[in-house]
Design an enzyme around this catalytic site. Structure first.
Site, mmCIF file in Angstrom:
data_model
loop_
_atom_site.group_PDB
_atom_site.id
_atom_site.type_symbol
_atom_site.label_atom_id
_atom_site.label_comp_id
_atom_site.label_asym_id
_atom_site.label_seq_id
_atom_site.Cartn_x
_atom_site.Cartn_y
_atom_site.Cartn_z
ATOM 1 C CD GLU A 23 -2.936 -1.171 2.313
ATOM 2 O OE1 GLU A 23 -2.938 -0.238 3.131
ATOM 3 O OE2 GLU A 23 -3.687 -2.154 2.413
ATOM 4 C CG HIS A 66 -8.756 6.257 1.808
ATOM 5 N ND1 HIS A 66 -8.743 6.005 0.459
ATOM 6 C CD2 HIS A 66 -8.172 5.190 2.397
ATOM 7 C CE1 HIS A 66 -8.175 4.815 0.250
ATOM 8 N NE2 HIS A 66 -7.819 4.304 1.418
ATOM 9 N NE ARG A 72 -4.458 6.102 3.306
ATOM 10 C CZ ARG A 72 -4.868 5.144 4.143
ATOM 11 N NH1 ARG A 72 -5.461 5.470 5.265
ATOM 12 N NH2 ARG A 72 -4.703 3.880 3.853
ATOM 13 C CG HIS A 114 -9.689 6.787 5.945
ATOM 14 N ND1 HIS A 114 -10.689 5.863 5.745
ATOM 15 C CD2 HIS A 114 -8.555 6.063 6.123
ATOM 16 C CE1 HIS A 114 -10.179 4.634 5.794
ATOM 17 N NE2 HIS A 114 -8.887 4.733 6.044
ATOM 18 N NE ARG A 146 -4.360 5.465 9.762
ATOM 19 C CZ ARG A 146 -4.821 4.556 8.920
ATOM 20 N NH1 ARG A 146 -4.289 3.349 8.882
ATOM 21 N NH2 ARG A 146 -5.826 4.836 8.104
#
Ligand code: SIN
Length: 545
Positions: free
Chosen positions: A115, A249, A295, A354, A389
């Site tokens: 990811e 997100h 992200r 998110h 994060r």
């Protein structure tokens, strides 16, 4: 009196509850909805842990730090990545079943996904993209039958109860006639009148009540995620930090459903590509890791293009993924419900709120700044996420710090020391006349989304603060006049936490991680490599408001 009162039943709360009960403590779990109705259940991607031969905790450590934009606490990250693999093995021993390679047999190696922000594939997953569901299932099964655990569903915790500066329980409203044991109907059942708040005393209170995506009109979070834990901690005088770092997100399905269906980053790990309205794959222009950039970078790349081009979505091209329905069954079902075929259609995507990277400040054992208070999971600010994060570190955080908090409760009561670099900021209350109605939750969400979302500036934040200040006073007055009902309590949480986020965002005159100021677009390490904390000191317990 119970030894340990856990508020919330996601991965962190259930891990803390089970570990404490195994250690011989009596545990009560209080949940707002049903036991299995937590944000954990929605997690798709998985659990990041250094398990493969080519991986190491050191590599996971450096990926986490670089995603975190200079604000991670290295000690907390070391704990996370060092203890994570063992906690994950314990979860498997409890019965959680993760996807494996080859024939999928129990002896086959775990299947690992990649990811955004990870330098290699290290994300363990279950049911393809139903990892949270499996984690929650296994933990509920292990906790619900435990002789040391009592489960109380459908309670609404209103405030922390303190005695002589120690947290000694919560004031909470019991469920009335089953009217609100249902997260999907949050806000329907009246609390006031028939059912008065009661004191639930406890030697230790664990906040594990999740995040605050419901502060924004577009979110992947369930209706339960209204920031209650952060609001209660602040009102009791516990330190809260880093709340300006709301993570958006990048790829929620652009669709009216709320919460927005998530299109996991694991899709991009398997080769899906973001495309603009002309079909151009644009991420390589913004970051060397292209579609697998951290992200915050991907969300901002999308948001900027949406604003500049007056669009409301871009596209995710996942047509090259092999065996989509089998690898991503949850996403497949969401897309089919929306009339899309991911093997042929590009999927419309836009960012959605998110994950709250900040929260209730804790040390590496989950102790908050008030004795008797602990926090773990999304509600906590352990320092592992910093300003942004790393994907799939959150279930891991719940496993590691939930267990550590429970272990530490066996020792003497103590409180976390606040970091010296913290900047305290909590302006005085603003009081206004009681004659105007409080806002609806949607009023607050719309305001937060417009002016305190992915792209912020001083002017917009000033507007948010002015409005929320006024609403904060109105909500307080309404609570005093007519008591608390479930809807009002939800508005109170989101106004309180929204105000904290907006004030911290206004104060942080730079851009870093999940916080982007169009009027201060650069990162400023000299001035701002530090945390913003809110703390209201010397608060006495107030039973219900
Ligand atoms: C995802 O699957 O993209 C979400 C994972 C996460 O939020 O960590």
């Amino acid at each position: 009196m119970t030894d340990v009162l856990v508020l919330g039943s996601g991965v962190a709360g259930l891990t803390a509850a089970r570990t404490a009960a195994d250690a011989g403590l009596s545990v009560t779990i209080l949940t707002k909805g049903e036991m299995a109705a937590s944000a954990t259940r929605y997690a798709q991607g998985g659990v990041a842990a250094a398990l493969s031969p080519g991986d190491s905790p050191a590599l996971h450590f450096s990926d986490t730090l670089s995603a975190g934009g200079g604000l991670c606490d290295p000690e907390a990250v070391r704990v996370l990545v060092g203890e994570g693999p063992d906690r994950l093995r314990e979860l498997m021993a409890l019965g959680a079943s993760f996807d494996r390679t080859g024939d999928g047999g129990a002896g086959a190696p775990l299947a690992l996904a990649r990811e955004g922000g990870h330098s290699l594939a290290r994300v363990v997953h279950a049911g393809g993209d139903a990892t949270g569901f499996e984690v929650e299932r296994a933990l509920v099964a292990a906790t619900a039958g435990h002789p040391g655990v009592t489960i109380e569903e459908g309670w609404l915790a209103l405030s922390l109860y303190t005695e002589n500066g120690h947290v000694a329980g919560v004031m909470a409203v019991p469920p009335s006639a089953g009217s609100w044991v249902d997260g999907s109907r949050a806000g329907v059942g009246p609390v006031g009148g028939a059912t008065a708040p009661v004191l639930v005393p406890a030697r230790h209170v664990v906040l594990a009540c999740g995040g605050a995506g419901q502060l924004f009109s577009v979110t992947t979070n369930p209706a339960l995620s209204t920031g209650d834990g952060v609001a209660m901690a602040l009102a009791a005088g516990a330190a809260v930090a880093d709340v300006e770092f709301m993570q958006f997100h990048p790829t929620a399905l652009h669709h009216p459903a709320m919460p927005r269906p998530l299109l996991s980053e694991a899709l991009r790990g398997e080769g899906a590509v973001l495309r603009d309205e002309q079909g151009v794959a644009f991420m390589a222009a913004d970051h060397p890791l292209a579609d697998l950039a951290p992200r915050d970078v991907v969300s901002r790349a999308i948001a900027r293009r949406l604003v500049e081009r007056g669009l409301d979505h871009l596209w995710l091209d996942a047509t090259g993924i092999d065996d989509f329905p089998h690898r991503f069954p949850t996403i497949w079902a969401h897309c089919r419900d929306a009339g899309l075929d991911p093997t042929r259609d590009w999927l419309p995507v836009a960012p959605a709120a998110h994950y709250l990277c900040g929260g209730v400040v804790t040390d590496v054992d989950g102790a908050a700044s008030l004795p008797g208070l602990w926090a773990c999971g999304e509600v906590a600010c352990t320092g592992v996420h910093g300003a942004n994060r790393l994907a799939s570190n959150s279930l891991l955080e719940g496993l590691v710090f939930g267990a550590r908090a429970a272990d530490a409760m066996v020792g003497p009561l103590r409180a976390a020391r606040l970091r010296e670099s913290d900047v305290m900021t909590w302006p005085p209350d603003v009081r206004r006349p009681p004659s105007i109605d409080p806002p609806s939750a949607d009023d607050v969400r719309g305001l937060m989304w417009r002016h305190c979302g992915l792209l912020r500036d001083g002017r917009g934040l000033d507007q948010v603060i002015a409005r929320l200040d006024a609403w904060h006073a109105l909500v307080r007055t309404a609570v005093q006049v007519r008591g608390t009902d479930r809807g009002l309590q939800r508005v109170r949480s989101i106004v309180t936490v929204g105000l904290m986020i907006a004030r911290a965002a206004l104060r942080r005159t730079e851009s870093r991680g999940g916080h982007f100021r169009t009027d201060f677009p650069d990162r400023d390490d000299i001035k701002w490599r530090k945390h913003i904390s809110d703390v209201q000191r010397n608060r006495d317990s107030r039973p219900s408001n």
